[in-house]
Design a protein around this motif. Structure first.
Motif, PDB file in Angstrom:
ATOM      1  N   UNK A 164      46.083  37.881  27.250  1.00 23.61           N
ATOM      2  CA  UNK A 164      45.637  37.640  28.631  1.00 23.61           C
ATOM      3  C   UNK A 164      44.134  37.385  28.657  1.00 23.61           C
ATOM      4  N   UNK A 168      43.328  33.958  27.663  1.00 25.52           N
ATOM      5  CA  UNK A 168      43.598  33.065  28.790  1.00 25.52           C
ATOM      6  C   UNK A 168      42.418  33.077  29.760  1.00 25.52           C
ATOM      7  N   UNK A 169      41.945  34.301  30.047  1.00 25.48           N
ATOM      8  CA  UNK A 169      40.831  34.439  30.982  1.00 25.48           C
ATOM      9  C   UNK A 169      39.621  33.653  30.502  1.00 25.48           C
ATOM     10  N   UNK A 227      39.958  29.952  30.808  1.00 25.37           N
ATOM     11  CA  UNK A 227      39.853  29.493  32.185  1.00 25.37           C
ATOM     12  C   UNK A 227      38.413  29.468  32.694  1.00 25.37           C
ATOM     13  N   UNK A 242      35.974  42.297  41.028  1.00 22.24           N
ATOM     14  CA  UNK A 242      36.875  41.623  40.113  1.00 22.24           C
ATOM     15  C   UNK A 242      36.309  41.736  38.698  1.00 22.24           C
ATOM     16  N   UNK A 243      37.193  41.656  37.684  1.00 24.77           N
ATOM     17  CA  UNK A 243      36.708  41.804  36.307  1.00 24.77           C
ATOM     18  C   UNK A 243      35.597  40.821  35.963  1.00 24.77           C
ATOM     19  N   UNK A 247      31.921  41.468  34.166  1.00 26.24           N
ATOM     20  CA  UNK A 247      31.438  40.801  32.951  1.00 26.24           C
ATOM     21  C   UNK A 247      30.073  40.185  33.215  1.00 26.24           C
ATOM     22  N   UNK A 285      34.959  41.147  27.847  1.00 28.57           N
ATOM     23  CA  UNK A 285      36.122  41.554  28.631  1.00 28.57           C
ATOM     24  C   UNK A 285      36.789  42.753  27.962  1.00 28.57           C
ATOM     25  N   UNK A 332      37.103  46.522  29.450  1.00 29.73           N
ATOM     26  CA  UNK A 332      38.396  46.980  29.967  1.00 29.73           C
ATOM     27  C   UNK A 332      39.064  48.078  29.156  1.00 29.73           C
ATOM     28  N   UNK A 354      46.212  43.191  32.298  1.00 30.21           N
ATOM     29  CA  UNK A 354      46.180  41.828  31.757  1.00 30.21           C
ATOM     30  C   UNK A 354      46.129  40.799  32.883  1.00 30.21           C
ATOM     31  N   UNK A 378      44.993  41.267  35.881  1.00 30.06           N
ATOM     32  CA  UNK A 378      43.694  41.365  36.530  1.00 30.06           C
ATOM     33  C   UNK A 378      42.637  40.609  35.739  1.00 30.06           C
ATOM     34  N   UNK A 379      42.682  40.743  34.412  1.00 29.98           N
ATOM     35  CA  UNK A 379      41.714  40.040  33.563  1.00 29.98           C
ATOM     36  C   UNK A 379      41.984  38.542  33.557  1.00 29.98           C
ATOM     37  N   UNK A 380      43.266  38.171  33.408  1.00 32.98           N
ATOM     38  CA  UNK A 380      43.618  36.764  33.258  1.00 32.98           C
ATOM     39  C   UNK A 380      43.414  35.975  34.537  1.00 32.98           C
ATOM     40  N   UNK A 381      43.778  36.565  35.679  1.00 29.72           N
ATOM     41  CA  UNK A 381      43.701  35.846  36.948  1.00 29.72           C
ATOM     42  C   UNK A 381      42.473  36.231  37.746  1.00 29.72           C
ATOM     43  N   UNK A 382      41.669  37.135  37.184  1.00 32.58           N
ATOM     44  CA  UNK A 382      40.451  37.618  37.830  1.00 32.58           C
ATOM     45  C   UNK A 382      40.710  38.174  39.226  1.00 32.58           C
ATOM     46  N   UNK A 383      41.573  39.191  39.265  1.00 32.09           N
ATOM     47  CA  UNK A 383      41.903  39.854  40.526  1.00 32.09           C
ATOM     48  C   UNK A 383      41.375  41.287  40.487  1.00 32.09           C
ATOM     49  N   UNK A 412      41.215  44.996  40.016  1.00 24.04           N
ATOM     50  CA  UNK A 412      42.110  45.644  39.057  1.00 24.04           C
ATOM     51  C   UNK A 412      43.064  46.649  39.704  1.00 24.04           C
TER      52      UNK A 412
END
Lengths: 305, 273
Positions: free
Chosen positions: A12, A15-16, A19, A67-68, A72, B5, B9, B240, B242-247, B249
């Motif tokens: 994941x 992927x982040x 993107x 948001x993460x 970062x 990241x 996390x 995952x 949250x990290x991948x779609x940046x939402x 957490x």
């Protein structure tokens, strides 16, 4: 299940990263607590900086959902610009979480934008909890005075120069350019509100004192007696009576305030309710610091007319 | 970026596993006692205690403030254990509702007297899992281990009283005393976890894994294993996503719990004719 975890998290994360893409390397990475400070940092940094604000314009700063990606950015930031005067104490929890000690108090990457700003409503003498809501360091909403931007941008340039000394001259010349645009705009705003000097208005939350003082208006009272807590009925009744007696014609509401209560007070007192942007982006069409004042000055002048 | 990241996390993720460990177990008790909102009521009481501390001049997030919160929680535990009636004239849930409403309102009145008081009440109830760091994981893990041991030692009393209070009364157990110990230990757990993860996330970790366990059924051990497995799985998925779609957490994990529960329920329906 637990052994699978690193694999899933890892993919994941990959992927982040794909993107978000790679950031341009040479830029100074800045995080600000509020949108006002972001706009001012953009004005002096231009293409040499990459700025992100922790709070968005239309949101109460206390409801910041992180948001993460923002964490970062905080982790990688070279500079943190805070409002200070206890407005954004919440930001430090995020900084500690992002593990970027440079941005903590005393760190080289920290700019307290309020330093050197003439602060209003600093309580005289001893401050005591029994006095109710008192900001021990004074009213923190100084960015609503355009004149404060002179000091604030100087603080920001000093911070930027600490982390990127090679661009010192550019930062300073951009600042001068911004300040001359600001001065021209301020002459325009002063003229637009000139006819209303000495007019008394009521505000919802005590965040307009800098703005009103700059343009010669007076604050007659506030709807909230303490931030975040519904006012007692006696206070509201007295305020309405005072507004009627003094024939106060305008009630200013910041965009996240309690609209229903303010509408009710304005209605009972026969005053107009005007919603102003308390920060950049709080109202549509206020995407920069100068735009915000354009909007606020026009809206207020119209309401006072 | 990837390295950032991961290093950002991993501590929150470990914290999620720590939360799963104790909350999935406590959730089993909470479900069989039918007191699902007890965590929210106790967290609100802790916030009230911290507000009192703040009025007395102790800043939030200090040791004194923490102990004020703890003392208030234990007082709340006392109320909850004393109001249990053997014949269930009054549902415990009603008492919990009243305690919640009164504690919330009292905090508002107190906060009215303090500068930024309202913000301090909020800061007790709004945690942010993303700001968790490694030392906190150890600290909270230590506290939970202690509470877990207490529950292991007292397992006969706790399990019997949760599952079948009538028998416990009949056998001569001092049910109210055990209830007090249960709610006090529970209060310590939620006071700690709500400050870290926020009310929503704690509520989900408490209820959903235990709910999934009871959907599957079987012995306590089976239900616990199902709960722990689900909690860990959802932590991974939520983190995952949250990290991948940046939402955000916390909210993402809560919604991941929801989706997983629906899938599990559908599967259980399909398997049982």
């Amino acid at each position: 299940m637990r052994r699978l975890a690193p694999v899933i998290v890892g993919s994941a994360l990959a992927l982040a990263v794909s993107m978000s893409g790679g950031a341009a390397e040479a830029k100074v990475r800045v995080v600000t607590s509020t949108p006002d400070l972001k706009s001012l940092t953009d004005s002096v940094g231009g293409d040499l900086v990459e700025v992100e604000a922790l709070a968005r314009g239309n949101q109460n700063v206390h409801d910041v959902e992180v948001r993460p990606s923002l964490m970062v950015k905080l982790r990688r930031a070279d500079l943190l610009v805070i409002n200070g005067l206890e407005l954004d104490g919440w930001a430090d929890a995020l900084v500690r979480g992002a593990n970027n000690p440079r941005l903590l108090p005393g760190g080289a990457g920290r700019v307290d934008a309020s330093s050197g700003v003439p602060v209003l409503e600093v309580p005289a003498g001893r401050v005591d909890r029994s006095m109710g809501d008192v900001h021990p360091q004074g009213n923190p909403h100084y960015t609503l005075d355009p004149e404060a931007a002179v000091v604030v941008t100087a603080n920001i340039v000093a911070g930027l120069t600490r982390v990127a000394p090679e661009h010192r001259v550019t930062f300073e010349s951009r600042r001068q350019e911004f300040l001359s645009r600001l001065a021209a705009a301020q002459a325009r705003w002063t003229k637009a509100l000139d006819a209303f000097r000495g007019t008394r208005v009521v505000v919802n939350h005590n965040s307009w004192i800098y703005f009103l003082s700059r343009f010669g208006l007076e604050q007659a009272g506030t709807v909230e007696d303490r931030p975040g807590i519904p006012p007692a009925p006696g206070h509201v009744a007295r305020l309405i009576q005072q507004m009627r007696q003094e024939r106060i014609r305008v009630l200013i509401l910041e965009s996240w305030g309690d609209r229903r209560l303010a509408e009710r007070v304005a209605g009972e007192a026969g005053a107009r309710l005007v919603v102003l942007a308390h920060t950049v982006g709080a109202v549509k069409g206020t995407d920069s610091y100068l735009d915000m004042f354009d909007y606020n000055v026009n809206a207020l002048a119209q309401a006072l007319r | 970026m990837l390295g950032d990241m991961v290093s950002l996390l991993w501590a929150p993720f470990l914290m999620c596993l720590v939360l799963t460990g104790l909350h999935a177990y406590l959730g089993v008790h909470v479900l069989s006692r039918e007191v699902v909102f007890v965590d929210i009521a106790l967290a609100q009481i802790a916030a009230l205690g911290a507000t009192v501390a703040f009025l007395a001049g102790y800043e939030a997030d200090t040791v004194v403030s923490y102990f004020f919160g703890l003392a208030a929680t234990i007082l709340g535990a006392l109320v909850l254990s004393l109001t249990r009636s053997r014949r269930r004239h009054v549902s415990q849930e009603a008492v919990i509702g009243a305690v919640y409403a009164i504690a919330t309102a009292a905090a508002v009145l107190l906060a009215d007297r303090a500068p930024h008081g309202a913000e301090h009440v909020r800061s007790m109830l709004v945690g942010n899992i993303l700001t968790v760091r490694a030392p906190q994981v150890l600290e909270v893990g230590g506290i939970y281990l202690g509470i877990g041991l207490l529950h292991w030692v007292c397992r006969r009393a706790f399990l019997l009283i949760s599952a079948d209070p009538e028998t416990a009364f009949a056998q001569g157990w001092r049910v109210r005393l055990w209830d007090f110990v249960f709610y006090a230990s529970f209060g310590v757990v939620v006071t700690t976890s709500v400050r870290i993860a926020g009310v929503l996330l704690v509520f989900s970790y408490l209820i959903v894994p235990a709910l999934a366990g009871s959907l599957v059924g079987g012995t306590l051990a089976t239900r616990l294993l199902v709960g722990w497995g689900l909690g860990a799985f959802v932590s991974v998925i939520g983190m995952a996503a949250s990290a991948g779609l940046d939402l955000p957490t916390g909210a993402t994990i809560v919604c991941a719990f929801g989706v997983t529960l629906v899938v599990l329920w559908a599967a259980a329906r399909a398997l049982k004719p």
